[in-house]
Design a protein around this motif. Structure first.
Motif: not given
Length: 423
Positions: A128, A201, A211
């Motif tokens: 992420v 994250q 997130k």
């Protein structure tokens, strides 16, 4: 303090003073360095960064980043803990009935070459981070740390002071690992905190990644979202200390020997950006922290007008852009220093200081773009200076060791300016 989504080239760019740095400057420059796309020049006009010339079909591999080796004599161990505060609903996501956090303990360890080295960021969180952040996977491979996962603590030195670390808004608990590792190598235990939904994250056991989920910021100094975030972070900090105390008493869910050396009666704290604000506010709220350090973070809330009676260090970028610092200065009634590092910028106090010079050529970033993001001071020197002054500060206030570098300007460290004297 960027919203993580703001690091994509197509994001709308806004200006915010909430962390003492222009969000427009930070986001556009960070995006340029990460993607080799564009920066905003002084005129506000996007300019394209030149990419390195390559032969047809020449595909360069990503640069494998490395962290600078810590200078102390101790080997490093680390362990991540999943904590649940059942006394609070999550303040940012209404569907979460419990406030969940991930923290990571870094500690002096017995040498254990057979244990794996911990990654700078866990696998799913790293995916992420690299998709939404500055270090895109086609340009950079994230590093391993110098710490071994879950190895036994070194108990030969007895009980050791504890230092908490709070990351910047939209950042993560790994953001200043180069500073964390240095402190641990000199015998400290450092606890890094992920502030869930304020962090970009956070990966929980099983690979679940939560997130960023804070509301939009207004960009004002009294932004209610930022004021709430500070309060949430202070509650997180208090809970982490309480939970660590419970685990030490019960000697449970900690690597062998770690519970024996955690000395929570000597706890200090530092943080970058909003993490620095969190440090000050946690101390003002009565959290049992004996000394605090703020790395380039504006201050918010009651601490600005009420000040502190405990030791506090302000270490900031090469700019006069934080009105809260001169406002709080006369109200710092304990030991105090305000240090300004020539040639630094807001992200110089994170691992970007060491990562960006390593990857700049691969990105096709110019020296000017690099300087706009992390300043003109050589990155290796910048990390060395920060490490030296932070270690001296915590040695002084947690171990009672004299700290000559904090007594005034020195020809050994011409980059460090003492603002407001040494009162």
């Amino acid at each position: 303090m960027p919203h993580p989504a703001s690091s994509s080239p197509s994001s709308t760019l806004r200006t915010s003073r909430t962390d003492g740095i222009s969000r427009r400057r930070m986001v556009t420059t960070g995006t340029a360095l990460a993607a080799g796309l564009a920066v905003t020049a002084a005129s506000g006009t996007p300019v394209v960064a030149a990419s390195p010339r390559r032969a047809p079909g020449d595909v360069q591999p990503p640069v494998r980043l490395v962290l600078p080796r810590p200078s102390g004599p101790h080997a490093l161990g680390t362990v991540a803990l999943h904590l649940s505060d059942r006394s609070r609903r999550d303040p940012w996501v209404a569907t979460r009935p419990v406030r969940e956090l991930m923290v990571q303990l870094w500690y002096p360890a017995r040498a254990a070459a057979g244990q794996p080295r911990a990654p700078w960021m866990t696998g799913q969180a790293a995916k992420v981070f690299q998709q939404t952040g500055y270090l895109l996977p086609e340009y950079a491979t994230l590093p391993d740390t110098h710490a071994r996962i879950g190895t036994a603590a070194d108990t030969r030195g007895g009980r050791r002071p504890v230092i908490l670390y709070s990351h910047g808004h939209g950042q993560h608990r790994s953001s200043s690992t180069a500073l964390v590792e240095e402190l641990v190598s000199h015998g400290y235990i450092v606890v890094t905190i992920d502030h869930t939904y304020d962090a970009g994250q956070v990966e929980f056991p099983g690979g679940r990644v939560e997130k960023y989920a804070m509301p939009p910021l207004t960009g004002e100094d009294d932004d209610p979202v930022i004021l709430k975030a500070v309060d949430v972070r202070v509650a997180d900090t208090r809970f982490v200390l309480e939970e660590l105390s419970r685990r030490v008493r019960g000697r449970r869910n900690l690597p062998h020997g770690l519970g024996d050396i955690l000395d929570l009666s000597r706890t200090a704290m530092f943080g970058h950006s909003l993490g620095g604000a969190t440090t000050a506010s946690a101390m003002a709220a009565g959290t049992p922290i004996v000394a605090g350090a703020n790395l380039d973070g504006s201050l918010f809330g009651p601490v600005v007008t009420k000040g502190l009676r405990k030791p506090f260090l302000l270490m900031g970028e090469d700019a006069d852009n934080k009105p809260s610092w001169p406002e709080v200065w006369p109200r710092l009634r304990g030991w105090r220093r305000h240090l300004r590092l020539t040639g630094t910028r807001h992200f110089s106090f994170t691992d970007y200081e060491t990562f960006m010079p390593q990857v700049a050529a691969r990105l096709g970033a110019t020296d000017e773009q690099l300087a706009e993001f992390i300043g003109s001071l050589d990155g290796t020197r910048g990390i060395d200076v920060q490490r030296r002054f932070l270690l001296a500060y915590f040695d002084l206030h947690l171990r009672g060791r004299r700290a000559p570098v904090l007594e005034g300007p020195s020809p050994r460290y011409p980059e460090v300016r003492f603002i407001g004297g040494v009162g």
